[in-house]
Design an enzyme around this catalytic site. Structure first.
Site, short mmCIF file in Angstrom:
data_model
loop_
_atom_site.label_atom_id
_atom_site.label_comp_id
_atom_site.label_asym_id
_atom_site.label_seq_id
_atom_site.Cartn_x
_atom_site.Cartn_y
_atom_site.Cartn_z
CG ASP A 81 36.14 46.10 38.64
OD1 ASP A 81 37.04 45.22 38.38
OD2 ASP A 81 36.57 47.21 39.06
CG ASP B 245 40.11 42.08 40.05
OD1 ASP B 245 40.89 43.50 40.07
OD2 ASP B 245 40.22 41.40 41.09
CD GLU C 286 32.94 45.53 18.78
OE1 GLU C 286 34.73 44.88 18.68
OE2 GLU C 286 32.81 45.36 17.19
CG HIS D 280 40.66 50.42 42.80
ND1 HIS D 280 41.48 50.46 41.21
CD2 HIS D 280 40.15 49.74 42.59
CE1 HIS D 280 41.18 49.55 41.01
NE2 HIS D 280 40.82 48.58 41.49
CG ASP D 281 44.21 48.54 43.85
OD1 ASP D 281 43.26 48.85 44.54
OD2 ASP D 281 44.45 48.54 42.29
#
Length: 533
Positions: free
Chosen positions: A98, A200, A262, A329-330
């Protein structure tokens, strides 16, 4: 087509605080993820995305970054991460991190310098503004967590902007030194062997340069949360952000060009589809996968889903690869949104649509949102706007591994309580149950590996009728039919002539679905995958 790894893969989203604790402090850690890699291999996923693990005061549990090139002690050390990366790669698993570029913690050394004085060389690394004529905030922008998005700094006599908490000041991405510093962060982790990033709030990175007010939202209702009182037309999704996405893509692509494998970029972007598509890029490519969250919010009925899928497919640019997200997670878990029976149907949908799916940890167990007592609430979103159901704690609870104390997650008091049914809803118990949703996910993931039509094949909508949704997946000579019963009544689906002799590959219900007379009889809440012969 010859698929790249990120086009054929299934991504598994790990929330590290809640996955596995190994040092008995009640918080998951990197060694815990390493310990459970064999589980992820047995599940059948191909890549893991790890939510932030960087040094942080944890006001927003890692999304307030105080240092981008290290690991917070609660998660372990940089050496722990390197070992996790090596062990994951040995098992054929890719690792995505993240990347949180929009804002830092107010404890980050950059911000400490920035707020020290107007003359500091990092002053303009953040967004500072003089007060309005009445001495108040410069404009009407609202934080995503409620309240003004501007915080007064008495030391230097200006406001600074924060799209989220006041402890999360936004970086000024119009400053070339900020861009250079953040691109160096990307290279730091890519050089270590990370396979890519989930970026994010990518659409937040640039704000309108003259900071005009945001217009009111005519559809606003108080239960939506204060942030929705305004339309974020000037504080997000500015045209210049696509140049930044292109620069990030150049960095990622340079590693493949050097023969180092990649790399992939996923962009977190909550926007309507027409605006989401711009993040694939134009003259220059943008992120590989602008994350598609439509399945989380859409009405769970056949015609709405069919329209969503076909409109999304039609909107994709020529080289754009689709992707699907069912939970994160939200947002509330799929089993909470649609119930246990339809969570099984949703699993089939997620893993048989064209494109790259992202699976949120615990959804393979049918976890529901966990009730959090007021004294146990940790999420600042819930603490700032209580009672609206916006809190994220219920979907971030510990992974239940077995029927031992604290579900095998920790021997200490867990940072959040586990699901109340953990003695029966856990990995160990459900692994031994041939009809569990975990077994269903394993079978689906195995089917997806064995049939290229399900991962990279063409999508053709076949039937939308009442509660039924059916579509074809086709690759070369292979033709599969996926049929979903999204309701509580049985239905008969007439098959196309070319599929009259299809054989059943998978059903979400124990007894084999009946395929006869050129039709399949779907029971309530059943989904099937058929292979034409």
């Amino acid at each position: 087509m010859t698929a790249l790894w990120w086009q054929a893969c299934v991504i598994y989203h790990v929330y590290p605080r809640s996955f596995q604790d190994t040092n008995n402090d009640g918080i998951g850690d990197l060694r815990g993820i390493e310990r459970r890699l064999n589980y992820l291999v047995s599940l059948g996923v191909d890549a893991i995305w790890i939510s932030p693990m960087y040094p942080s005061p944890m006001v927003d549990f890692g999304y307030d970054v105080a240092g981008y090139c290290d690991v917070d002690p609660c998660f372990g050390t940089l050496a722990d991460f390197d070992r996790l990366l090596i062990q994951a790669h040995r098992r054929g698993l890719k690792v995505l991190l993240d990347f949180v570029p929009n804002h830092t913690s107010d404890h980050h050394p950059w911000f400490v310098e920035s707020r020290a004085s107007h003359e500091n060389q990092k002053r303009n690394w953040y967004i500072w503004h003089d007060p309005a004529a009445d001495g108040g905030p410069p404009n009407n922008w609202i934080s995503d967590f409620g309240g003004s998005a501007w915080e007064w700094d008495g030391t230097t006599g200006q406001y600074y902007y924060h799209a989220f908490l006041k402890e999360q000041p936004d970086l000024n991405w119009r400053h070339p030194d900020v861009r250079a510093a953040m691109y160096d962060v990307m290279r730091f982790w890519l050089d270590r062997g990370v396979d890519g990033f989930r970026i994010d709030v990518l659409w937040h990175l640039l704000k309108a340069a003259d900071f005009p007010d945001n217009p009111p939202n005519p559809a606003y209702r108080p239960e939506m949360g204060e942030m929705h009182r305004l339309l974020q037309l000037n504080s997000t999704d500015q045209p210049e952000v696509h140049a930044i996405a292109a620069e990030m893509r150049d960095i990622a692509d340079s590693y493949g060009a050097k023969g180092q494998g990649e790399r992939v970029l996923l962009g977190e972007i909550y926007l309507p589809v027409d605006r989401l598509m711009h993040y694939y890029g134009g003259e220059r490519p943008g992120v590989h996968l602008p994350l598609n969250f439509q399945l989380i919010d859409t009405r769970w009925e056949a015609r709405s889903l069919a329209t969503l899928i076909t409109d999304y497919e039609a909107a994709l640019p020529p080289d754009g690869w689709p992707n699907w997200v069912l939970g994160n997670h939200d947002r509330p878990r799929v089993a909470t949104r649609h119930g246990q029976a339809q969570a099984r149907v949703a699993a089939v949908l997620l893993l048989t649509l064209r494109g790259t799916p992202t699976l949120y940890y615990g959804d393979e167990l049918g976890l529901s949102d966990v009730a959090i007592e007021p004294s146990q609430i940790r999420d600042p979103r819930e603490l700032r706007e209580p009672g609206l159901g916006l809190g994220r704690d219920p979907v971030r609870t510990p992974m239940p591994w077995d029927a031992t104390e604290n579900a095998g997650f920790t021997t200490a008091k867990p940072w959040l309580p586990p699901n109340a049914d953990w003695p029966t809803r856990n990995v160990a118990r459900m692994t031994d149950d041939s009809q569990s949703i975990l077994t269903l996910y394993r079978r689906l993931l195995g089917l997806r590996r064995d049939h290229l039509a399900l991962s990279i094949g063409d999508f053709v909508l076949l039937n939308v009728e009442d509660e039924l949704l059916a579509y074809e997946r086709r690759y070369d000579a292979e033709r599969l039919i996926v049929a979903l019963n999204l309701g509580g009544q049985p239905h008969r689906l007439q098959l196309p002539d070319w599929a009259r002799d299809s054989r059943l590959l998978l059903s979400t219900i124990e007894d084999a679905a009946l395929v006869e007379g050129g039709a399949v009889l779907l029971r309530s809440n059943e989904a099937v995958v058929l292979e034409a012969r």
